[in-house]
Write a protein that holds these residues in place. Structure first.
Motif, PDB file in Angstrom:
ATOM      1  N   LYS A  22       0.798  -1.215   0.000  1.00 14.75           N
ATOM      2  CA  LYS A  22       0.000   0.000   0.000  1.00 14.75           C
ATOM      3  C   LYS A  22       0.842   1.280   0.000  1.00 14.75           C
ATOM      4  N   ILE A  23       2.107   1.174   0.423  1.00 16.75           N
ATOM      5  CA  ILE A  23       2.950   2.359   0.563  1.00 16.75           C
ATOM      6  C   ILE A  23       4.002   2.383  -0.534  1.00 16.75           C
ATOM      7  N   LYS A  24       4.132   3.517  -1.199  1.00 19.44           N
ATOM      8  CA  LYS A  24       5.138   3.709  -2.235  1.00 19.44           C
ATOM      9  C   LYS A  24       6.092   4.815  -1.792  1.00 19.44           C
ATOM     10  N   ILE A  25       7.377   4.491  -1.643  1.00 19.46           N
ATOM     11  CA  ILE A  25       8.380   5.450  -1.183  1.00 19.46           C
ATOM     12  C   ILE A  25       8.922   6.237  -2.374  1.00 19.46           C
ATOM     13  N   ILE A  26       8.889   7.558  -2.262  1.00 15.89           N
ATOM     14  CA  ILE A  26       9.344   8.449  -3.326  1.00 15.89           C
ATOM     15  C   ILE A  26      10.324   9.470  -2.740  1.00 15.89           C
ATOM     16  N   LEU A  27      11.381   9.780  -3.477  1.00 16.14           N
ATOM     17  CA  LEU A  27      12.338  10.797  -3.044  1.00 16.14           C
ATOM     18  C   LEU A  27      11.938  12.150  -3.616  1.00 16.14           C
ATOM     19  N   ASN A  28      11.997  13.172  -2.765  1.00 16.92           N
ATOM     20  CA  ASN A  28      11.680  14.535  -3.193  1.00 16.92           C
ATOM     21  C   ASN A  28      12.504  15.507  -2.359  1.00 16.92           C
ATOM     22  N   ASP A  29      13.681  15.856  -2.831  1.00 23.80           N
ATOM     23  CA  ASP A  29      14.573  16.729  -2.072  1.00 23.80           C
ATOM     24  C   ASP A  29      14.157  18.191  -2.121  1.00 23.80           C
ATOM     25  N   ARG A  30      13.063  18.509  -2.828  1.00 21.18           N
ATOM     26  CA  ARG A  30      12.572  19.887  -2.877  1.00 21.18           C
ATOM     27  C   ARG A  30      11.525  20.169  -1.805  1.00 21.18           C
ATOM     28  N   GLN A  31      10.999  19.122  -1.195  1.00 20.25           N
ATOM     29  CA  GLN A  31       9.967  19.334  -0.194  1.00 20.25           C
ATOM     30  C   GLN A  31      10.594  19.809   1.119  1.00 20.25           C
ATOM     31  N   ILE A  32       9.830  20.581   1.878  1.00 19.64           N
ATOM     32  CA  ILE A  32      10.319  21.086   3.159  1.00 19.64           C
ATOM     33  C   ILE A  32      10.274  20.024   4.252  1.00 19.64           C
ATOM     34  N   PRO A  33       9.202  19.230   4.366  1.00 13.39           N
ATOM     35  CA  PRO A  33       9.177  18.203   5.403  1.00 13.39           C
ATOM     36  C   PRO A  33      10.250  17.131   5.192  1.00 13.39           C
ATOM     37  N   VAL A  34      10.782  16.627   6.281  1.00 11.29           N
ATOM     38  CA  VAL A  34      11.757  15.539   6.198  1.00 11.29           C
ATOM     39  C   VAL A  34      11.098  14.302   5.606  1.00 11.29           C
ATOM     40  N   ILE A  35       9.913  13.997   6.089  1.00 13.45           N
ATOM     41  CA  ILE A  35       9.131  12.867   5.578  1.00 13.45           C
ATOM     42  C   ILE A  35       7.675  13.312   5.516  1.00 13.45           C
ATOM     43  N   LYS A  36       6.986  12.909   4.469  1.00 11.97           N
ATOM     44  CA  LYS A  36       5.630  13.401   4.269  1.00 11.97           C
ATOM     45  C   LYS A  36       4.753  12.316   3.664  1.00 11.97           C
ATOM     46  N   ALA A  37       3.558  12.206   4.188  1.00 14.53           N
ATOM     47  CA  ALA A  37       2.548  11.305   3.624  1.00 14.53           C
ATOM     48  C   ALA A  37       1.232  12.060   3.565  1.00 14.53           C
ATOM     49  N   LYS A  38       0.616  12.111   2.407  1.00 16.17           N
ATOM     50  CA  LYS A  38      -0.669  12.770   2.273  1.00 16.17           C
ATOM     51  C   LYS A  38      -1.749  11.938   2.947  1.00 16.17           C
ATOM     52  N   PHE A  39      -2.839  12.617   3.284  1.00 10.97           N
ATOM     53  CA  PHE A  39      -3.945  11.899   3.908  1.00 10.97           C
ATOM     54  C   PHE A  39      -4.424  10.814   2.960  1.00 10.97           C
ATOM     55  N   PRO A  40      -4.471   9.569   3.421  1.00  9.56           N
ATOM     56  CA  PRO A  40      -4.815   8.462   2.520  1.00  9.56           C
ATOM     57  C   PRO A  40      -6.274   8.490   2.074  1.00  9.56           C
ATOM     58  N   ARG A  41      -6.465   8.300   0.797  1.00 16.02           N
ATOM     59  CA  ARG A  41      -7.808   8.151   0.240  1.00 16.02           C
ATOM     60  C   ARG A  41      -8.116   6.663   0.134  1.00 16.02           C
ATOM     61  N   PRO A  42      -9.192   6.205   0.758  1.00 12.34           N
ATOM     62  CA  PRO A  42      -9.478   4.767   0.784  1.00 12.34           C
ATOM     63  C   PRO A  42      -9.573   4.119  -0.590  1.00 12.34           C
ATOM     64  N   TRP A  43      -9.959   4.897  -1.613  1.00 12.43           N
ATOM     65  CA  TRP A  43     -10.125   4.313  -2.948  1.00 12.43           C
ATOM     66  C   TRP A  43      -8.804   4.210  -3.720  1.00 12.43           C
ATOM     67  N   GLN A  44      -7.722   4.767  -3.186  1.00 14.51           N
ATOM     68  CA  GLN A  44      -6.439   4.678  -3.852  1.00 14.51           C
ATOM     69  C   GLN A  44      -5.768   3.337  -3.560  1.00 14.51           C
ATOM     70  N   PRO A  45      -5.227   2.666  -4.580  1.00 19.23           N
ATOM     71  CA  PRO A  45      -4.573   1.365  -4.351  1.00 19.23           C
ATOM     72  C   PRO A  45      -3.259   1.483  -3.591  1.00 19.23           C
ATOM     73  N   SER A  46      -2.576   2.630  -3.706  1.00 21.67           N
ATOM     74  CA  SER A  46      -1.315   2.834  -2.991  1.00 21.67           C
ATOM     75  C   SER A  46      -1.232   4.275  -2.500  1.00 21.67           C
ATOM     76  N   HIS A  47      -0.432   4.470  -1.460  1.00 20.89           N
ATOM     77  CA  HIS A  47      -0.296   5.787  -0.854  1.00 20.89           C
ATOM     78  C   HIS A  47       1.165   6.217  -0.920  1.00 20.89           C
ATOM     79  N   PRO A  48       1.469   7.354  -1.554  1.00 22.44           N
ATOM     80  CA  PRO A  48       2.862   7.802  -1.652  1.00 22.44           C
ATOM     81  C   PRO A  48       3.392   8.340  -0.336  1.00 22.44           C
ATOM     82  N   LEU A  49       4.636   8.016  -0.054  1.00 25.20           N
ATOM     83  CA  LEU A  49       5.348   8.543   1.105  1.00 25.20           C
ATOM     84  C   LEU A  49       6.647   9.141   0.578  1.00 25.20           C
TER      85      LEU A  49
END
Length: 204
Positions: A22-49
């Protein structure tokens, strides 16, 4: 310097089996948070982190482990489809609103809309409020114990991570919720240490 590919592979192994699909790890060195996960939508098959690897590498391995497990735990807990009373109330409000609309009752429609809005607000608060944040911390500590950490070491590592993240993200002070989370973890640590001392003390 943390090797991104090696770190991602390590984190995938650390992740609970129930979250790996369910979790997909993605690198994003432009984001301000050290680690970030959007609020999960139940209908989504995977959730980006997403991870900011430039900031992530400033944390110790234990701090990274607990912060990662904590974020995974939050994603798994923040589930709007989890049955509760407010969902039933919101559903009843929607059904009542449809019925009143069909009957042309403006007053009834307004009342049903109010019930739905109130239930929806309480539902949203329940999955985004401090209780869910604290519950995610507790679950992360539990999962870490299955990965070889003691309860005390896991809680202390998460406390250090929570306290370090604001500076890495350019924030001067932690949020009120972060302070509450640290206080909860410190209370657990003191209780665990007190219990260990009591069990290890000789009988009178």
């Amino acid at each position: 310097m943390v090797n991104p590919n090696t770190e991602i592979a390590r984190l995938k192994e650390l992740m609970p089996a129930s979250a790996r699909m369910k979790i997909k790890i993605i690198l994003n060195d432009r984001q301000i948070p050290v680690i970030k996960a959007k609020f999960p939508r139940p209908w989504q098959p995977s959730h980006p982190l997403t991870l900011n690897m430039d900031l992530w590498q400033h944390l110790s391995v234990a701090e990274r482990d607990l912060l990662f497990l904590r974020t995974i735990s939050w994603v798994m807990l923040a589930n709007l489809l989890k049955p509760n009373g407010y969902q039933l109330l919101a559903g009843a409000g929607v059904a009542g609103g449809v019925l009143e609309l069909m009957q042309g009752d403006a007053v009834g429609l307004l009342a049903a809309g109010g019930v739905t809005a109130l239930a929806g607000w309480q539902l949203w608060r329940g999955v985004t409020g401090p209780q869910t944040e604290i519950a995610a911390d507790d679950r992360a500590v539990q999962v870490a114990q299955r990965r070889g950490y003691s309860q005390t070491d896991a809680a202390n590592a998460l406390i250090r991570a929570i306290e370090t993240v604001p500076a890495l993200e350019g924030r001067r002070v932690p949020t009120q919720t972060e302070l509450m989370r640290c206080q909860n973890l410190r209370t657990q640590t003191r209780m665990t240490e007190f219990s260990s001392v009591s069990m290890g003390s000789p009988p009178p």
